[in-house]
Structure formats: structure tokens, C-alpha cells
Write a protein that holds these residues in place. Structure first.
Motif, mmCIF file in Angstrom:
data_model
loop_
_atom_site.group_PDB
_atom_site.id
_atom_site.type_symbol
_atom_site.label_atom_id
_atom_site.label_comp_id
_atom_site.label_asym_id
_atom_site.label_seq_id
_atom_site.Cartn_x
_atom_site.Cartn_y
_atom_site.Cartn_z
ATOM 1 N N ASP A 155 0.804 -1.228 -0.136
ATOM 2 C CA ASP A 155 0.073 -0.093 0.167
ATOM 3 C C ASP A 155 0.820 1.185 -0.025
ATOM 4 N N GLU A 156 0.694 2.098 -0.929
ATOM 5 C CA GLU A 156 1.631 3.366 -0.955
ATOM 6 C C GLU A 156 1.115 4.187 0.035
ATOM 7 N N LYS A 157 0.220 4.159 0.805
ATOM 8 C CA LYS A 157 -0.369 4.890 1.921
ATOM 9 C C LYS A 157 0.629 4.637 3.094
ATOM 10 N N PRO A 204 4.737 5.337 0.050
ATOM 11 C CA PRO A 204 5.135 5.711 -1.328
ATOM 12 C C PRO A 204 6.270 5.392 -2.250
#
Length: 366
Positions: free
Chosen positions: A283-285, A288
């Protein structure tokens, strides 16, 4: 200046968990690769790669490491600012050379030349390879599952091309319907359900994890120049154009060239960003992708009949060509170590031409 996550996971050998069936699976993968290679080399009178056989362009450029990277990003190849010669190859996934109306995932292979540092045992002296596909997750969680998928692909290798076109069109409709309701099938895409997108507008991902010096990461290559980004999401007209993708790449590269960012996604949570299961999206949350280098390709001819084929034979790529600081991690990468070497040796033996180590761009045309 690039911003890195505050608390990336530190690399330790314990992040890898070896499976007892890995050796047996590698043998199965080699057998499947040999089936593909035997078929294609017989059909073409020349050995090609076991996967990503069809090239849409080979270009050369300069990879420049960004200045001012924070310590967590200034690792391995990226420890010091500087510039390196590089070769970029664009391709599609199957092990046979098909009409572009038969869709498949797009791929790139980036070879960075003249890189100093301690190397992996299998690596050529001075090169660092990055192999990526235009999707963030791998199609199988384990080498055994990958072997099953590869057998499905191998079964299509010697089928009539007209049948493959019809099959591919049907799968694209199914995949499009899945995406319309928020779903996606990696396997369907691998088998021919991939949209006919322009390869120059795509972002590419390693999908699997790598050591990143003191940390763990995945890599991506993202188009940033207008010549590339304006093509993102564009569909290519492949009707009655067997080499449509090669034509597109050649037209853009000779007129405008292109610029990409090489980015890194550091692992911050081993449970949510696992090393051993490449089907799990990082997850790029949580972390990133952050730029660490820029690849610039000046305008040039990306494909020249009678010349580019020779370059194809000179080039071999592997995740295991590179620095120890960027060692491939996870069971899928461990399996790729042997099968990529097997494929390269098969090509070398079948074509009666040893693989040439490319130490500088001038060696590509020697």
C-alpha cells in the motif's frame, strides 16, 4: 529533496522463509522453459527468450542518481550522486514472437552499466539489472503456483496465431468487465486479457522485493516527460499491424526520446508488505514510491531490422545481475535465479554464440 518513510524495516536474512519444495519447483520450471524454448527455436530457426521474447525497442540512455537523497534512500547504487550509461528494452510477456493483436503484459528490462560495488555471485562485472512489468503485483504467490501458470502459457506456445488473437480478444472483454465492477485478474491478464495499451505511457514495477542496502524495497519506473505521459492509457490500434507496438515505440523515440523516474518503495511493515508473497500489494499509503534517479533517453532509432536482432542476442537480463546491496528477495526471485540463467545458456548454446557482457554502450554494437 526526496522524502523517505520515517521507520523502514531493516534488512535481515530472517525476512526470507525458504520453502522445502523450492528445488523441485525449479526443476519443473526449467522443464517448462525448455518446452517453450525447444518449440520456439524450432519454429524460428533461432533461440529467443523463454519469456518476454518479443522486443518492441532497445534504446540507450543515461541514469542519473538524484543529489541530496536522505540516508535511508542513499543505499547501494544510489549511495552517491552520479550518472551511468544504461540500456532499456521494451517487450511483452510471452515466450513466442506474436502478432501484437495477441495482448499480454508489457515489460521493461533496464541494465545500468559501470556500477561499482560488491556484486552478487552470478552478476556480470559492473551491471545492475531491473526487470519490471506494467502491474504492481505478481501473478502467483509462490514458485509452485507460478509453475502452474507457466504451464498454461507453455500450452499456448505452438497454437495457431489466429486462434490466439480470438482467445486474447475474448479475455480482454472478460477482464474489462471485471475491471468495470472494481475487480481484476492477474492470471487473465497474463493469458491474454491485457488491454492493448501503449507501452511508453505505462508505469512498470519489479513486483517482487529486493534488498535496498540496510532496508527492503520494490522498484518502479515511471514516465515523466510529456512524450510519454501523454500516451498513458492510450490504446494502440493493432488491427492488421503485427508490429504495431514496435512502430509506436520507434516513432516516439526517434522524434522525442523520453524521460522516466526510477522510484523506490521502502518496506515499513513486514506483515502488510510481505517479502515472500508478491501477490500482496504494498500500500502506497504506508510507503509511497519515491524518486531516486532519472533515466533520460535522447531521440534515437529504437529498432532497426538487421541490427536490433543482433543486439537482442548480445543482451541478457536477470534480477540476479547486480549489487549484493540489491539482492533479490523471496521465493519467486530465488526460483528466477536458476531459470533466467538456464534460458540465457540455452540461447547461447542453440545460437552458437556466447553471451557477451556489455560493459559500455559501445559494446552493444561491437
Amino acid at each position: 529533496m526526496a522524502t523517505a518513510p520515517a521507520n523502514p524495516v531493516r534488512f535481515s536474512p530472517s525476512v526470507e522463509q525458504h520453502r522445502p519444495e523450492e528445488d523441485e519447483t525449479v526443476t519443473t520450471l526449467k522443464d517448462t522453459f525448455k518446452t517453450i524454448l525447444d518449440t520456439t527455436s524450432s519454429n524460428y530457426g533461432h533461440a529467443v527468450r523463454g519469456v518476454h521474447a518479443k522486443s518492441h525497442g532497445i534504446v540507450t540512455g543515461t541514469l542519473t542518481i538524484l543529489d541530496g537523497l536522505p540516508p535511508t534512500l542513499a543505499q547501494g547504487l544510489f549511495a552517491q550522486p552520479g550518472s551511468y550509461e544504461a540500456v532499456l528494452r521494451l517487450s511483452t510477456a510471452p515466450g513466442d514472437i506474436l502478432d501484437d493483436a495477441v495482448s499480454a503484459p508489457r515489460g521493461i528490462a533496464l541494465k545500468v552499466l559501470g556500477v561499482p560495488g560488491d556484486r552478487l555471485p552470478e552478476s556480470h562485472d559492473g551491471d545492475q539489472d531491473f526487470l519490471m512489468v506494467n502491474g504492481p503485483v505478481f501473478g502467483a504467490p509462490t514458485p509452485a503456483a507460478f509453475a502452474k501458470n507457466l504451464k498454461l502459457l507453455a500450452a499456448t506456445t505452438d497454437k495457431a496465431e489466429g486462434l490466439k488473437k480470438a482467445w486474447s480478444a475474448t479475455l480482454r472483454v472478460i477482464e474489462g468487465a471485471l475491471e468495470a465492477v472494481g475487480g481484476k485478474s492477474v492470471l487473465l491478464s497474463q493469458l491474454g486479457g491485457t488491454p492493448e495499451v501503449d507501452p511508453l505511457g505505462e508505469t512498470y514495477f519489479t513486483q517482487t522485493a529486493y534488498r535496498y542496502g540496510d532496508h527492503i524495497a520494490k522498484f518502479s519506473l515511471k514516465p515523466v516527460s510529456a512524450a510519454l505521459t501523454e500516451r498513458t492509457g492510450d490504446k494502440v490500434d493493432v488491427k492488421d499491424r503485427p508490429d504495431a507496438l514496435r512502430d509506436v515505440v520507434r516513432g516516439v523515440m526517434i522524434e522525442r526520446g523520453g524521460t522516466w523516474q526510477l522510484c523506490v518503495q521502502l518496506c515499513t511493515d513486514l506483515d502488510k508488505m510481505p517479502v515472500e508473497d508478491p501477490t500482496v500489494l504494498w500500500d502506497e499509503k504506508l510507503s509511497p514510491f519515491v524518486p531516486v534517479a532519472t533515466l533520460v533517453v535522447e531521440p534515437q532509432l529504437a529498432w532497426e531490422n538487421g541490427v536490433s536482432e543482433d543486439q537482442e542476442d548480445r543482451l541478457s537480463f536477470s534480477p540476479w545481475h547486480g549489487l549484493a546491496a540489491h539482492r533479490p528477495l523471496g521465493s519467486v526471485n530465488r526460483a528466477r535465479q536458476d531459470i533466467y540463467q538456464f534460458s540465457a545458456e540455452y540461447r547461447s548454446r542453440a545460437n552458437g554464440c556466447p553471451m557477451h557482457q556489455i560493459k559500455a554502450l559501445e559494446d552493444l554494437d561491437a
